[in-house]
Design a protein around this motif. Structure first.
Motif, PDB file in Angstrom:
ATOM      1  N   PRO A 172       8.391  -4.660  -8.729  1.00 46.44           N
ATOM      2  CA  PRO A 172       9.805  -4.400  -8.413  1.00 46.44           C
ATOM      3  C   PRO A 172      10.166  -2.925  -8.600  1.00 46.44           C
ATOM      4  N   ALA A 173       9.481  -2.298  -9.563  1.00 40.60           N
ATOM      5  CA  ALA A 173       9.734  -0.866  -9.799  1.00 40.60           C
ATOM      6  C   ALA A 173       8.409  -0.202 -10.153  1.00 40.60           C
ATOM      7  N   VAL A 174       8.309   1.075  -9.797  1.00 39.26           N
ATOM      8  CA  VAL A 174       7.064   1.798 -10.049  1.00 39.26           C
ATOM      9  C   VAL A 174       7.240   2.659 -11.290  1.00 39.26           C
ATOM     10  N   GLU A 175       6.426   2.394 -12.293  1.00 38.93           N
ATOM     11  CA  GLU A 175       6.517   3.228 -13.498  1.00 38.93           C
ATOM     12  C   GLU A 175       5.527   4.383 -13.388  1.00 38.93           C
ATOM     13  N   SER A 176       4.254   4.097 -13.644  1.00 34.06           N
ATOM     14  CA  SER A 176       3.324   5.217 -13.633  1.00 34.06           C
ATOM     15  C   SER A 176       2.252   5.084 -12.558  1.00 34.06           C
ATOM     16  N   GLU A 177       2.088   3.884 -11.995  1.00 36.11           N
ATOM     17  CA  GLU A 177       0.990   3.694 -11.063  1.00 36.11           C
ATOM     18  C   GLU A 177       1.307   2.566 -10.085  1.00 36.11           C
ATOM     19  N   ALA A 178       0.895   2.739  -8.850  1.00 37.55           N
ATOM     20  CA  ALA A 178       1.087   1.683  -7.848  1.00 37.55           C
ATOM     21  C   ALA A 178       0.172   1.968  -6.669  1.00 37.55           C
ATOM     22  N   VAL A 179      -0.060   0.946  -5.876  1.00 36.31           N
ATOM     23  CA  VAL A 179      -0.724   1.193  -4.605  1.00 36.31           C
ATOM     24  C   VAL A 179       0.220   0.714  -3.514  1.00 36.31           C
ATOM     25  N   ILE A 180       0.360   1.558  -2.497  1.00 44.00           N
ATOM     26  CA  ILE A 180       1.234   1.202  -1.376  1.00 44.00           C
ATOM     27  C   ILE A 180       0.302   0.816  -0.237  1.00 44.00           C
ATOM     28  N   LEU A 181       0.437  -0.417   0.221  1.00 47.46           N
ATOM     29  CA  LEU A 181      -0.513  -0.927   1.224  1.00 47.46           C
ATOM     30  C   LEU A 181       0.227  -1.285   2.505  1.00 47.46           C
ATOM     31  N   LEU A 182      -0.358  -0.902   3.629  1.00 47.40           N
ATOM     32  CA  LEU A 182       0.253  -1.158   4.928  1.00 47.40           C
ATOM     33  C   LEU A 182      -0.701  -1.876   5.857  1.00 47.40           C
ATOM     34  N   ALA A 183      -0.172  -2.800   6.648  1.00 51.23           N
ATOM     35  CA  ALA A 183      -0.903  -3.321   7.803  1.00 51.23           C
ATOM     36  C   ALA A 183       0.078  -3.314   8.955  1.00 51.23           C
ATOM     37  N   VAL A 184      -0.325  -2.662  10.029  1.00 50.12           N
ATOM     38  CA  VAL A 184       0.591  -2.478  11.164  1.00 50.12           C
ATOM     39  C   VAL A 184      -0.193  -2.726  12.454  1.00 50.12           C
ATOM     40  N   ARG A 185       0.422  -3.473  13.367  1.00 53.75           N
ATOM     41  CA  ARG A 185      -0.211  -3.728  14.662  1.00 53.75           C
ATOM     42  C   ARG A 185       0.327  -2.752  15.708  1.00 53.75           C
ATOM     43  N   PHE A 186      -0.606  -2.287  16.530  1.00 49.72           N
ATOM     44  CA  PHE A 186      -0.243  -1.557  17.760  1.00 49.72           C
ATOM     45  C   PHE A 186      -0.877  -2.363  18.877  1.00 49.72           C
ATOM     46  N   GLY A 187      -0.074  -3.109  19.619  1.00 50.31           N
ATOM     47  CA  GLY A 187      -0.649  -4.020  20.611  1.00 50.31           C
ATOM     48  C   GLY A 187      -1.515  -5.041  19.878  1.00 50.31           C
ATOM     49  N   THR A 188      -2.784  -5.151  20.303  1.00 47.42           N
ATOM     50  CA  THR A 188      -3.661  -6.146  19.660  1.00 47.42           C
ATOM     51  C   THR A 188      -4.459  -5.531  18.511  1.00 47.42           C
ATOM     52  N   THR A 189      -4.233  -4.247  18.250  1.00 44.07           N
ATOM     53  CA  THR A 189      -5.025  -3.574  17.210  1.00 44.07           C
ATOM     54  C   THR A 189      -4.266  -3.535  15.897  1.00 44.07           C
TER      55      THR A 189
END
Ligand code: AMP
Length: 284
Positions: A257-274
């Motif tokens: 919910p909140a970032v203190e000293s460490e975090a990982v920001i993860l993304l998954a995004v589609r462009f068309g079928t990729t």
């Protein structure tokens, strides 16, 4: 080039007899500089490196790109020859047929727990079971001392670390940094699927991660605010369809919910079928 598990085993045994440690770099081929960076790291740390090239059917769902996944073995071997072999290391390549890895009657798989059910696991339910099974098979077949994986697939590294710890696999896991194109796009064998327009737009992934880092460094601790800014940045790309934007604990991958000293920001995004992945490990 080794093609059987028996030959791979005797290769490792011969290296161990000669007093060399063996590093394993598991790949699905279509090699690029990201893969080569793992090979270089292995050559730096180990006496010998085994690069496995195997497009693992078990980690693709029926609607995914197993059939069209790029297979470029000749070029892969050339790249490894040119770049992979350093003077202090020797690179061997393991390229098994599907029937060598999954012979008739094969009926076992590695069940991974909660860490594989979030993020990628939610979008690709059988994916990590397929990854875990093949990776454990490669660990056992290669008898390697160390295995090298890219941060690019951050959750994959977490899952593999979990399996190795839980099943007492005597092998060290090393996570290597993400190698990027000059404009910031994380290198991936799947980038070649992008149209020219999508390729240009895909730069928003790394840009949105940089934006998140800037916000965190300047004191925004609220994950929802960072997530909103990242989402809005990605949505400036007309063809981007977000699968997830997660701000998570670097080990458990549970949302923070909140970032203190460490975090990982993860993304998954589609462009068309990729479908593209990217992430950033933030440490205060
Ligand atoms: P793949 O062939 O996509 O299964 O990837 C094989 C290994 O290379 C995995 O450990 C990936 O995380 C790693 N890898 C893929 N792309 C990159 C990259 N851009 N930078 C660093 N490692 C990568």
């Amino acid at each position: 080039m080794l093609t059987t598990i028996a030959d791979l085993r005797s290769f490792t045994a011969s290296q161990h007899r000669a007093g060399k440690t063996v590093g394993l770099v598991p790949t699905m081929g279509a090699l690029h500089s990201g893969h080569l960076s793992l090979v270089r790291e292995s050559n730096k740390r180990c006496g010998t490196t085994v690069v496995s090239i195997f497009v693992n059917p078990a980690q693709f769902a029926p609607n995914e790109d197993f059939q069209r996944y790029p297979r470029t073995l000749e070029n892969d071997l050339l790249l490894l020859q040119k770049d992979g072999c350093t003077p202090n290391g020797k690179t061997e390549v393991f390229v098994p047929e599907i029937s060598e890895m999954y012979p008739r009657g094969f009926d076992t798989s590695v069940h991974t727990g909660s860490i594989s059910q979030v993020l990628e696991g939610r979008s690709r339910p059988a994916h990590f079971q397929g990854v875990a099974t093949v990776v454990l098979k490669l660990f056992l077949a290669s008898q390697a001392d160390t295995a090298f994986f890219g941060q690019k697939d951050y959750q994959q590294v977490c899952v593999i670390r979990r399996i190795t710890a839980d099943l007492n696999v005597p092998l060290e896991i090393v996570m290597c940094p993400i190698i990027r194109e000059p404009d910031g796009l994380a290198m991936s064998s799947r980038n070649r699927y992008l149209t020219a327009a999508q390729r240009q737009q895909a730069v928003v992934l790394s840009q949105s991660l940089q934006l998140a880092e800037t916000m965190l460094r300047s004191g925004t601790a609220d994950s929802a605010a960072v997530q909103k800014a990242v989402t809005e940045k990605i949505q400036t790309a007309p063809e981007a369809v977000i699968d997830y934007v997660s701000i998570a604990d670097p080990i458990t991958l549970q949302e923070l919910p909140a970032v203190e000293s460490e975090a990982v920001i993860l993304l998954a995004v589609r462009f068309g079928t990729t479908r593209l992945l990217d992430n950033l490990h933030y440490v205060l």
